[in-house]
Scaffold this active site. Sequence first.
Site, PDB file in Angstrom:
ATOM      1  N   LYS A 146       0.854  -1.208   0.000  1.00 26.65           N
ATOM      2  CA  LYS A 146       0.000   0.000   0.000  1.00 26.65           C
ATOM      3  C   LYS A 146       0.878   1.242   0.000  1.00 26.65           C
ATOM      4  CE  LYS A 146      -4.043   1.937   2.392  1.00 26.65           C
ATOM      5  NZ  LYS A 146      -4.942   1.795   3.573  1.00 26.65           N
TER       6      LYS A 146
ATOM      7  N   SER B 213      -9.796   1.963   2.429  1.00 30.52           N
ATOM      8  CA  SER B 213      -8.925   2.683   1.534  1.00 30.52           C
ATOM      9  C   SER B 213      -7.929   1.799   0.784  1.00 30.52           C
ATOM     10  CB  SER B 213      -8.142   3.731   2.318  1.00 30.52           C
ATOM     11  OG  SER B 213      -7.326   3.103   3.309  1.00 30.52           O
TER      12      SER B 213
ATOM     13  N   SER C  83      -9.955  -0.406   6.652  1.00 28.52           N
ATOM     14  CA  SER C  83      -9.379  -0.382   5.306  1.00 28.52           C
ATOM     15  C   SER C  83      -8.586  -1.609   4.878  1.00 28.52           C
ATOM     16  CB  SER C  83      -8.497   0.856   5.139  1.00 28.52           C
ATOM     17  OG  SER C  83      -9.302   1.988   5.062  1.00 28.52           O
TER      18      SER C  83
HETATM   19  N1  GLN Z   1     -13.265   4.087   5.615  1.00 28.22           N
HETATM   20  C1  GLN Z   1     -12.741   4.607   6.826  1.00 28.22           C
HETATM   21  C2  GLN Z   1     -12.411   6.060   6.650  1.00 28.22           C
HETATM   22  O1  GLN Z   1     -12.715   6.581   5.640  1.00 28.22           O
HETATM   23  C3  GLN Z   1     -11.549   3.822   7.268  1.00 28.22           C
HETATM   24  C4  GLN Z   1     -10.333   4.153   6.515  1.00 28.22           C
HETATM   25  C5  GLN Z   1      -9.142   3.347   6.949  1.00 28.22           C
HETATM   26  O2  GLN Z   1      -9.262   2.327   7.629  1.00 28.22           O
HETATM   27  N2  GLN Z   1      -7.984   3.822   6.557  1.00 28.22           N
HETATM   28  O3  GLN Z   1     -11.857   6.691   7.491  1.00 28.22           O
END
Ligand code: GLN
Length: 502
Positions: free
Chosen positions: A85, A160, A184
């Site tokens: 990532k 994400s 994410s």
């Molecule tokens: N979808 C969540 C957010 O938008 C979690 C994102 C994540 O885990 N990086 O914050």
Amino acid sequence: MTEPIRTPIIKWGAAETAGAIAKGEVSAVEVAQAHLDRIDAVDKKVNAFLHVDTEGALAAARAVDEKRAKGEELGPLAGVPLALKDVFTTKGVPTTCGSKMLEGWIPPYDATLTTRLKDAGVVILGKTNMDEFAMGSSTENSAYGPTGNPWDLTRIPGGSGGGSAAALAAFEAPLAIGTDTGGSIRQPGAVTGTVGVKPTYGSVSRYGLVAFSSSLDQGGPCARSVLDAALLHEAIAGHDPLDSTSIDAPVPAVVEAARMRDVRGMRIGVVKEFSGEGYQSGVMQRFEESVELLRELGAEVVEVSCPSFTLALPAYYLIAPSECSSNLARFDAMRYGLRVGDDGSRSAEEVTALTREAGFGDEVKRRIILGTYALSSGYYDAYYGSAQKVRTLISRDFDAAFAGVDVLVSPTTPTTAFPIGERADDPMAMYLADLCTIPSNLAGNAAMSLPVGLAPEDNLPVGLQIIAPAMADDRLYRVGGAVEAALNDKWGHTLLEEAPAL
Ligand code: GLN
């Protein structure tokens, strides 16, 4: 006798790949090249990678082959390709966090996680697409275009870490790394039919992980099988003096647990609050079947109530933006990446403002504004202070639940992969994707998502979430390994083999 036809290299799991390399059945360079070719063939469609490091990958693979030729011992993941990532720093290799703000930035150092991967002989193929600074649930917030879900390219691969999950499902890499601040790793795992684990907070170093919400961020393994995730987990976890929140304790025996495939005598709690309105019927159907399967496998299943979990989402959307507004202040046009309007006529303040205006996307701006507001002196107690209290209540709910059960289970996410564009202009709808995953981030415990079938109404993957107490990550692998083995037996193959060819 003719040799049995072996499946193509790109379909092999990590354990199988490492085994074949160690035995000399294939070279690490051949394995790397097969994956680079696959990326070349399909990634224009998938857009899982923001940067492919062809030379770096082949050099790392050559190093493994040379080690083997010298008779040196190879680790359990030596020569296995991985998609990283783009939120972890990689020395000499671009790191953008999916943002225009960091376009062209080349980090001068490796994250601890990157170093550990390299030391394990893992071959890093490149950096994967993500929602900008890890804010989002669909990868649509990337400044570099959305990633497609390999099951249906018109749908989101989650976020994400959509790029990492899509790379696995598209057979571009057998292993990937994600980060999980609110879901994410797990939600992309669920919607792509892959395995994703959020380890206990503090058990995988955050040094060199570009910070979004420091008290929640956690790097973790993504793979196509529970065992592969465990092997990767073992390679990246463990104490790091460079991270002040790193836990100085032995890593739970996750690989051993993944191999047990036995849940007899375990007590499993079904979280009552994770069902009802907003949950897709096919998701609930597969979830309930998984619970039944656990019973058949010899676990004792009970219902548990965690009443504060309904407050997790609003608490998260105060805490995460608050921390992000502080963390992202470092992108001031002076230190890293983009600088706009520096023509000698403007003050530093003006250049900072112009750069942030141009460099940050809408979701990032929304959260910085929200976080700055929530932290302002007049509102601090009402918002941030209250959210932190809710966080304590959630931890207490977990403590009470784990007093009676070994693990908790729920659907990972209320729905299957939604169409690209469907929730892009509706932040509230987007936030709901993490309804079931966020409590574990707030409490800091461990959780996994693994595929348990397709929803009959849309033929898209459904994820089962397993939640364990902090530093009991091994329980995730024990339960996950047993469920996976039983399902693969029943189907006669893995779920990903049902995915349409790209
Ligand atoms: N979808 C969540 C957010 O938008 C979690 C994102 C994540 O885990 N990086 O914050």
